[in-house]
Enzyme design. Sequence first.
Site, mmCIF file in Angstrom:
data_model
loop_
_atom_site.group_PDB
_atom_site.id
_atom_site.type_symbol
_atom_site.label_atom_id
_atom_site.label_comp_id
_atom_site.label_asym_id
_atom_site.label_seq_id
_atom_site.Cartn_x
_atom_site.Cartn_y
_atom_site.Cartn_z
ATOM 1 N N SER A 82 -53.894 -31.583 3.562
ATOM 2 C CA SER A 82 -54.464 -32.356 4.584
ATOM 3 C C SER A 82 -53.708 -32.437 5.993
ATOM 4 O O SER A 82 -54.167 -33.102 6.897
ATOM 5 C CB SER A 82 -54.379 -33.837 3.973
ATOM 6 O OG SER A 82 -55.363 -34.078 3.121
ATOM 7 N N GLU A 124 0.744 -1.380 -0.063
ATOM 8 C CA GLU A 124 0.003 0.047 -0.081
ATOM 9 C C GLU A 124 0.768 1.411 0.099
ATOM 10 O O GLU A 124 0.384 2.322 -0.699
ATOM 11 C CB GLU A 124 -1.021 0.131 1.395
ATOM 12 C CG GLU A 124 -2.038 -1.143 1.298
ATOM 13 C CD GLU A 124 -2.867 -1.156 0.104
ATOM 14 O OE1 GLU A 124 -3.278 0.098 -0.356
ATOM 15 O OE2 GLU A 124 -3.319 -2.082 -0.330
#
Lengths: 672, 293
Positions: free
Chosen positions: A373, A91
């Site tokens: 059901s 960096e």
Amino acid sequence: MKVFLKLLKYHKVILLIPILFIVLSLCIILLSFEVINDLPQIPKSIGRVNNTPPTEIFSADGNLIFTLGGCQTIELEKVSKNFLYAIVATEDHRFWNHSGVSKLRILKALFVTLLISDKVQGASTITQQLAKNLFFSFEKTCMRKLREFLVALQIEAQFSKKEILEAYVNQIPFGSGAYGIEKAAKIFFNKSASSLTLSEASLLAGIPKSPTRYNPYLYPDRAKKRQLIVLKRMLQVGFIDKNQLMSSYEQPLCYSHNNAKINSYFLDAVIKYLEKNYGSEIVYHGSLKVHTTMNSQIQHFAEVSMENGLHRLEKQIDPIYGANKCIDSDIRLQGAIVSIDVNTGAVLAMVGGRDFYETPFNRAIKSNRQPGSSFKPFLYYSAFADGKISPNDVIIDKKISIPIPGSGIWEPKNFGRNYKGPIVIKKAFVDSINTVAAQLVDKVGPKAVIDTAHKCGIKSKLDPVYSVALGTSGVSPFEMASAFSTFASGGIYRKPYIVSRIENINGQVLEEQVINSCNVLNPAICYQIVDMMCDVVKIGPGKIVRYMGLNMDVAGKTGTTNGYNDAWFTGFTTSLSTSVWVGFDKCYGMKYKCGIGVTGGTGAAPIWSDFMLKVTEICPSVPFNIPNNISFCMIDPVTGNKANFWTKNPIQVALIKEKSNIKSLKISNIKR
Amino acid sequence: MIWNGFRYFVPSISKKWSLLVLIFSILLATEIYFGWIEYLVGQWLRSHNDNRPELGVVWEIEHKKQIASDQLSKLINNRSSIQNGSVSFTHMLVSLSEGRGVMISYAHFVDFYRQLPKSVANKVFCPYLILKTASKQSWDRTYFEKIKNKINIYLLDSNNNILEQNNIKHDLLDFSSMVRPNFNGSIDDLPNFKNNVYSANVFFSVLSTLPENNRRNIINLPKKLINIDGEILRVGISDIFHSEKTIELGIEIEDSYGYRVVFFHGNLEDVNNIISIMNNWDKNSNLKSTIKQ
């Protein structure tokens, strides 16, 4: 050179350079005065600013399953030197020498950006990046850049290089919810930042340039290429030699898979619960300790059973049947599973779909699908509670039409499109005969059915229509598992919950779950329903449960909706109530390649059985408790008379003692 | 030498300009090398740091942390003040806010239950039920929660399973019966109160300056006072402690039938605190009442 000097000799251009420079400087100074008042105040301490322990979410068995918010910082001395070298080399390798901004980098970046087309080069130093991470948004404007520049100068004037680097490594965004090297090391390698190897450190140091693009989970190849760039930078700067570069690059990386993906439907429900009750500030910045009811092992079983079951089903079903209606051909079969502790109401496992990141919609809680059901136990309970019929009563299975005031005539059909004639109630329940259910709802009314369902724990709004008894009002698997656990516990409703205790960081209790039990059903009638549901598994459409080897006391009910859109199986032992739903999100039907539709018994019950087979090993169950006023009797399934030696396929019914006189109540004379 | 060198490049330049360019060149070179402009700007910004706004991500997080911390402290304090600071059953129930609950130990509950008048105790739980539950020896804690103006009371075992539960409508609890009946007469007729009698004006003025929790600890049922017919004249504080943690307060009221005194129980510590505030006030303004207003 001489030519150049001659050119200069006859031009006064050289005078313009300082003048231009001064004018430019004055402009910058004036602009700086303009933005100075908007500059953010810089905290007194910056190294480990905002150090907050995260909110921790634990499973019921004590495992830390997730952390929320918080900021885990680490002292610079404890960060692996490998990472510090890697990040500085990548960096800002002049970090230790510049005063916040690197003039040479700015000139180089200007040169590249202005003169080389399609290429943009950044010139941000570590200090500038820190200023951006701490104070500014990511919008790219000149004013933001100027402010960032000025703040970087102040940071350099106010703090030592060590403090700046410490703050930087504790704030870098790595994606996947990781801010700072400590959390990134935990998420990606499940270790502390202090013990990162050169290989791991170089991979992590490459991520901040673009956390999504270089995410090693999503794009491992890109991440690896970026790692090589980092290692080469380190070599150029002189931090490592060639051998180290090669060995680090070739070293295989072992990523941690302990990320947020696992259990995320459950976690999503927990996080939503916390946000609703405490607000996002407390949840993300309050460092809570949240103890959930999730059992890690049972949750794992649920996920595996669901995925295996859906995978198997997808292979068997006809893709054309669904696809001919589908707009998107890549729509996947979905499913949900919820398992609740019958004795407490604690939700032990919840799967709301196949992949949380693919579709975060939690079908376990939020879906509203017709249960078919599997809703009938509420109807039969209401009918038995009405006191006029028992499991041994005879009813006629025939074509019926019921006039509904204001809605015409209701003509429910049986699943098999045939009629069996006289049949006892229990057999009609086990075989899931719709015409019998329709006669019963006509007798007790839809309101009684809805009341029973609500008493048991169904929270969804149910339409007060006759067809509600056949499961036409939508519910969620969560509600079904909760409501069936009321039958499993002999009629005691226990409110389901997913969070058992919440504490603050000092262990002071904010919330504790009280296990609320209410007697909502008559235990004897409840047992009659359980007894009938046991036969669904023994001889009815749920018998695959037995075929798959689950031989203990289990009860359940299948459910299939029109067009095979939904397949349900909800069942229980004395310790666990589990509901499984399978279907497509957009209500496309499911049919096997042979043309037969996928039912609750063939689609959902195998998943249920597979899950329960594993779970019952760790959650043993006992036989269902039989109330004192229950007696058993073998009867003829057609006549309802007491069975004798000559009776064909007799069935056992549970009867309440005071009503246990064997009778042959003919309901066939109901005017239909 | 330098001058001549410079003149070599730009022969027509004046001395004045040349000097300027020279100085500029030196400044530029030293700036590039030492970065003194950045340093000066940085120092100048640093000196003005305190006047600038708290903006940006780092401050937003800090503010959110502060909000979270305040809200959590409030929740915890509220819970623990009810849990540990409650001096009576009444006090605990009136302190409960809607939707919140509080857990107390079995012994703590029994202690409160014993203090309740029979009529109220029966509404809470039948004494036989309490005996039955206690005899099981699994009763560990008691949980109270206020939901929709109802007080839910759960007797729990150590795993939070409910052993017994009851719901009471908040309004149905006759809180006034939890203290002794009103006294018909003046507060001067009560010897226990004669040393600490204050004008209602002073008492309620000081009371209103205290935080809500402390106010509740002193007068836990302000509505009861508001509903009383007549004029509140004086407030007396008993010399005798009602229990280890409570003390009795008597409010003197005058109506068309004459004087009467209504009793309350207040937290000993908070009542002592208000006494000291009122005494200091008294020194300044001599407002302590010795005669009826």
